[in-house]
Design an enzyme around this catalytic site. Structure first.
Site, PDB file in Angstrom:
ATOM      1  N   CYS A 101       0.869  -1.183   0.000  1.00 62.07           N
ATOM      2  CA  CYS A 101       0.000   0.000   0.000  1.00 62.07           C
ATOM      3  C   CYS A 101       0.903   1.229   0.000  1.00 62.07           C
ATOM      4  CB  CYS A 101      -0.895  -0.016   1.232  1.00 62.07           C
ATOM      5  SG  CYS A 101      -1.933   1.446   1.406  1.00 62.07           S
TER       6      CYS A 101
ATOM      7  N   CYS B  65      -5.322   6.210  -3.556  1.00 58.70           N
ATOM      8  CA  CYS B  65      -4.627   4.918  -3.523  1.00 58.70           C
ATOM      9  C   CYS B  65      -3.214   5.133  -4.063  1.00 58.70           C
ATOM     10  CB  CYS B  65      -5.373   3.885  -4.359  1.00 58.70           C
ATOM     11  SG  CYS B  65      -4.491   2.311  -4.534  1.00 58.70           S
TER      12      CYS B  65
END
Length: 263
Positions: free
Chosen positions: A74, A198
């Protein structure tokens, strides 16, 4: 178990972080983590991270999706855990940590965290769209008016299509605002919804929509949660290296919660 937690966000992509260098929270279950990430019955977050000790590194990042399952890399989470490490007393001019996709470097400067991402060998054409892995798998689709798109509906169609349903994929919808400026909206697997931002997704979009065929590229990204920058080198063979994701990483609040209430 009483869990001391810290809430951070990077352009609206929000995370629960815990300092696990003593190993106190290694036994958290998938159900407990999912409950902690629940926005109605828990703390609420897109993901959960453990800051672990790791020999030869400043720390280890262990990331869990909001569904409680251990996830892939991530990008915004990586930037947030670097800021968290600094706030917890791990002070370095440059950070070297390890995550599920391998080693990473990072720096903090002027309130922003720059994170070096994994190299990308190629971009796979898929119909009229693109698929690539920037630490997590991403599907990238061009859209002329992304702010009026139903990202949940259209993202879910691709994420649960026959080709991607089993392994899962993150779906990014991209509008080219200027040659070096993109607007990106992302449907994230594991969250199973649109997130405000994101990191691996905007990185994927920046690589797909490069503006210099060869050499240095710097791409500004606008997301629902704020602005990011991705800079990298594109090689003549179509590979990408020296990829850096830069943007804010902010502590929101801290507290404690009884994890036994969430098992």
């Amino acid at each position: 178990m009483n869990l001391a937690f810290y809430k951070y966000q990077g352009t609206g992509n929000d995370f629960i972080l815990v300092d696990n260098r003593e190993g106190d929270y290694s036994g958290l279950t998938e159900e407990q983590i999912r409950s902690l990430c629940d926005r109605r019955f828990g703390i609420g977050a897109d993901g959960f991270m453990l800051l672990n000790e790791k020999e030869d590194y400043d720390f280890e990042m262990v990331y869990y999706n909001a569904d409680g399952r251990e996830g892939s890399m991530c990008g915004n989470g990586g930037r947030c855990i670097v800021q968290f490490a600094s706030d917890r007393g791990i002070k370095k001019p440059a950070y070297h940590f390890i995550a599920t996709d391998g080693p990473h470097e990072a720096t903090i400067e002027d309130g922003e965290v720059s994170l070096k991402m994994k190299d990308v060998e190629s971009i796979q054409a898929y119909r009229t769209d693109s698929v690539l892995n920037t630490g997590s798998p991403h599907y990238v689709q061009l859209d002329p008016d992304v702010m009026h798109l139903d990202v949940f509906k259209e993202g879910q169609k691709i994420r649960y299509s026959k080709e991607f349903a089993e392994q899962g994929i993150n779906v990014n919808f991209v509008q080219v605002k200027e040659p070096d400026t993109l607007i990106v909206r992302t449907y994230e697997r594991g969250v199973e919804n649109e997130t405000y931002s994101c990191g691996t997704g905007v990185t994927a979009a920046a690589l797909v929509y490069y503006h210099n065929d060869n050499g240095f590229n710097s791409v500004n990204i606008e997301t629902l949660g704020g602005k990011l920058n991705v800079r990298y080198r594109r090689e003549p063979d179509g590979s990408f290296n020296n990829i850096w994701l830069k943007g804010p990483a902010v502590k929101v609040f801290e507290g404690s919660i009884s994890a036994t209430d969430h098992d």
